[in-house]
Design a protein around this motif. Structure first.
Motif: not given
Length: 100
Positions: A61-88
């Protein structure tokens, strides 16, 4: 009262009639604790596997947003990374909470 209602009632009594025995509450709690501890390792491995799958999906998802030129790529990356860290973290906290 029709005969089939009486027959149904008698059949219900026969099926549901069973003898119950009083048991010690501590024995039941100890058995439940043993069962939960037995399944805990499997549950922890399952949480790690779910975290890995979420990490892969998030990376795509982050790669798709990054290639699409979206401005909120960092926010989406932080959200996905945060969910993985939360499970651990949850798996680790539960392990220490239950003393396993």
């Amino acid at each position: 009262m029709p005969f089939h209602y009486i027959l149904l009632f008698m059949l219900l009594l026969i099926i549901t009639h069973h003898q119950t025995h009083a048991q010690d509450g501590n024995a039941g709690i100890n058995e439940a604790t043993t069962l939960v501890r037995g399944y805990f390792e499997t549950g922890t491995d399952l949480m790690y596997a779910i975290g890995a799958v979420l990490g892969l999906i998030g990376a795509v998802k982050v790669y798709q947003k990054w290639n699409g030129g979206d401005q909120d790529t960092g926010r989406v990356a932080a959200a996905w990374f945060g969910s993985c860290i939360f499970l651990v973290v949850v798996a680790t906290v539960l392990r220490s909470f239950f003393g396993i």
